[in-house]
Design an enzyme around this catalytic site. Structure first.
Site, PDB file in Angstrom:
ATOM      1  N   ASN A 191       0.811  -1.225   0.000  1.00  0.00           N
ATOM      2  CA  ASN A 191       0.000   0.000   0.000  1.00  0.00           C
ATOM      3  C   ASN A 191       0.845   1.275   0.000  1.00  0.00           C
ATOM      4  O   ASN A 191       0.397   2.322   0.480  1.00  0.00           O
ATOM      5  CB  ASN A 191      -0.963   0.019   1.202  1.00  0.00           C
ATOM      6  N   ARG A 192       2.052   1.184  -0.520  1.00  0.00           N
ATOM      7  CA  ARG A 192       2.967   2.326  -0.591  1.00  0.00           C
ATOM      8  C   ARG A 192       3.361   2.856   0.781  1.00  0.00           C
ATOM      9  O   ARG A 192       3.876   3.975   0.906  1.00  0.00           O
ATOM     10  CB  ARG A 192       2.362   3.483  -1.411  1.00  0.00           C
TER      11      ARG A 192
END
Length: 214
Positions: A191-192
């Site tokens: 999710n970065r």
């Protein structure tokens, strides 16, 4: 070409600020050992960024050849474009990226030539053809008419040095050491939400660590 739909989820590891060692060199060596064990191809290859007085950054791949107590060492032609940049602005940054481990390491600091005797000792350990190639690349980054000129020069030097024995170390060739002032370890996460831990030197004797937003 549009790559906006090309995405990967990084989920291979974590980097906990509470468990990192006091010295960044311990973590650098541990990550390098792991990259070698995982058979990352040339994990010691690093992108070197320099900038001369023209304020135009340049970047290229070089090979780290040593981790010292204060920094990292690579070898090159002192009269190359990178050598000119370094002469004008003795600051540099390198980046390692290991896709297989979803990791990056950024190292920045001052840069200077290493001892000439150490450079010569390393040069004599290089394969014979690589030694000859160093003499062909003079001046490195200089214009050459065609490939045949390079090949002819290489063959002539091979013949000359096969008769004379040891290939002498060029005066225009040697090592640089980047003395680490800051080093950032980056571990890809889902999710970065990547882990980023940065070490900053305090007078060269101790290190501060902090977590950065991804």
């Amino acid at each position: 070409m549009d790559f906006t739909d090309q995405r990967l989820s990084y989920e291979k590891g974590v980097l906990d600020q509470q468990s990192v060692p006091e010295s960044p060199f311990d973590l650098l060596k541990a990550w390098m050992d792991e990259a070698i064990a995982q058979k990352v191809q040339e994990p010691y290859a690093m992108s070197l960024a320099t900038c001369g007085i023209d304020n135009k950054p340049s970047v290229r791949i070089v090979l780290m050849r040593e981790i010292t107590e204060t920094g990292v060492v690579f070898y090159t032609n002192y009269e190359s474009a990178k050598g000119q940049d370094i002469a004008e602005n003795p600051n540099a940054e390198v980046l390692f990226f290991w896709h297989e481990l979803e990791r990056q390491i950024r190292i920045s600091g001052s840069i200077a030539k290493i001892d000439a005797q150490k450079s010569a000792a390393y040069f004599q350990k290089r394969p014979h053809d690589s030694q000859v190639g160093a003499w062909v690349s003079q001046p490195q980054s200089g214009e050459v008419t065609n490939r045949e000129v390079m090949d002819q020069t290489f063959e002539q030097l091979q013949s000359d040095y096969s008769n004379s024995g040891e290939v002498p170390t060029p005066e225009f060739w040697g090592g640089y050491e980047i003395t680490v002032e800051q080093i950032e370890f980056w571990q890809g996460r889902a999710n970065r939400m990547h882990d980023r831990i940065v070490y900053t030197s305090e007078n060269g004797d101790s290190w501060n660590t902090k977590r950065l937003l991804p």
